[in-house]
Design an enzyme around this catalytic site. Structure first.
Site, short mmCIF file in Angstrom:
data_model
loop_
_atom_site.label_atom_id
_atom_site.label_comp_id
_atom_site.label_asym_id
_atom_site.label_seq_id
_atom_site.Cartn_x
_atom_site.Cartn_y
_atom_site.Cartn_z
CB SER A 165 2.29 -2.02 -7.51
OG SER A 165 2.74 -3.35 -6.90
CB THR A 166 1.52 3.26 -8.31
OG1 THR A 166 0.41 2.44 -7.48
CG2 THR A 166 1.06 4.26 -8.92
N GLY B 84 0.98 -1.07 0.14
CA GLY B 84 -0.23 0.25 -0.09
C GLY B 84 0.74 1.24 0.05
CB ALA B 85 4.42 1.97 0.61
NE ARG C 69 -3.44 -2.30 -2.31
CZ ARG C 69 -2.30 -2.78 -2.24
NH1 ARG C 69 -2.14 -4.08 -1.39
NH2 ARG C 69 -1.01 -2.18 -2.44
CG ASN D 196 4.09 7.32 -2.72
OD1 ASN D 196 3.89 8.57 -3.34
ND2 ASN D 196 3.53 6.17 -3.24
NE ARG E 153 -4.03 -8.49 -3.12
CZ ARG E 153 -3.05 -8.25 -2.78
NH1 ARG E 153 -2.39 -7.26 -3.69
NH2 ARG E 153 -2.43 -8.10 -1.76
NE ARG F 13 -1.89 -7.36 2.74
CZ ARG F 13 -0.93 -7.87 2.23
NH1 ARG F 13 0.32 -7.59 2.33
NH2 ARG F 13 -1.13 -9.08 1.26
#
Length: 198
Positions: free
Chosen positions: A18-19, A14-15, A137, A171, A44, A148
């Site tokens: 991936s983006t 979630g940081a 999400r 971020n 997913r 998490r």
């Protein structure tokens, strides 16, 4: 090692790793290659086998780990995750800078290898923001969310260990975080471009 070094990206779920990685590959797809990790978790929605992860059974993954086929592996929330040597070699065979997305346990394992990457930690501005992102999400139960967040808190503490990471990116804005990532990798990008790639 005269060629460009691999890049290890780490940070809590979630940081925004991936983006950031997707942006990097969109802009510099001919220079960077993503090392696709293996996992025993279910895909997913929208995830593709061989693109996002190699989705395998626990039996297959444990056999390959025992055979020494993995650079690093870890277990999280009852699922195995890992980076195979073959996945890294596949990227290097295309003369690209290999990018690995691994957790902290993976970072410590890679430190024991001869890979010599650039270690970058991506973190959210706060745990509250992280919780908000994870809730959006809609993939977590309350129990897995709590796990998490606890893991994220521990990772953010550990990331401060001297010598563990070359750079920590907070971020809080995607554009600023992406600029910091590109800036950190500018030398490697130049090296890769110098080997006849554009």
């Amino acid at each position: 090692m005269s060629g460009p070094r691999p890049v290890v990206l780490s940070g809590p779920s979630g940081a925004g790793k991936s983006t950031l990685l997707k942006k990097l590959l969109q802009e510099h797809g001919s220079i960077f290659g993503f090392s696709v990790s293996h996992t025993t978790r279910d895909p997913r929605p929208g995830e593709e086998n061989g693109k996002d992860y190699y989705f395998v059974t626990r039996e297959v993954m444990q056999r390959d780990i025992a055979a020494g086929d993995f650079i690093e592996h870890a277990e999280f929330s009852g699922n195995l995750y890992g980076t195979s040597k073959a996945a890294v070699r596949a990227v290097q065979a295309m003369n690209r800078i290999c990018v690995l997305d691994v957790d902290l346990q993976g970072v410590r394992n890679i430190k024991k290898t001869d890979l010599r990457p650039i270690y970058i930690f991506v973190q959210p501005p706060s745990l509250d923001v992280l919780e908000q992102r994870l809730r959006q999400r809609n993939t977590e139960t309350e129990e897995s969310l709590a796990k998490r967040l606890a893991a994220a808190r521990a990772d953010m503490e550990s990331s401060k260990e001297p010598g563990l990471f070359d750079l920590i990116i907070v971020n809080d804005s995607l554009d600023k975080a992406y600029w910091a990532l590109k800036e950190a990798l500018s030398e490697e990008i130049k090296k890769a471009q110098g080997t006849g790639q554009s």
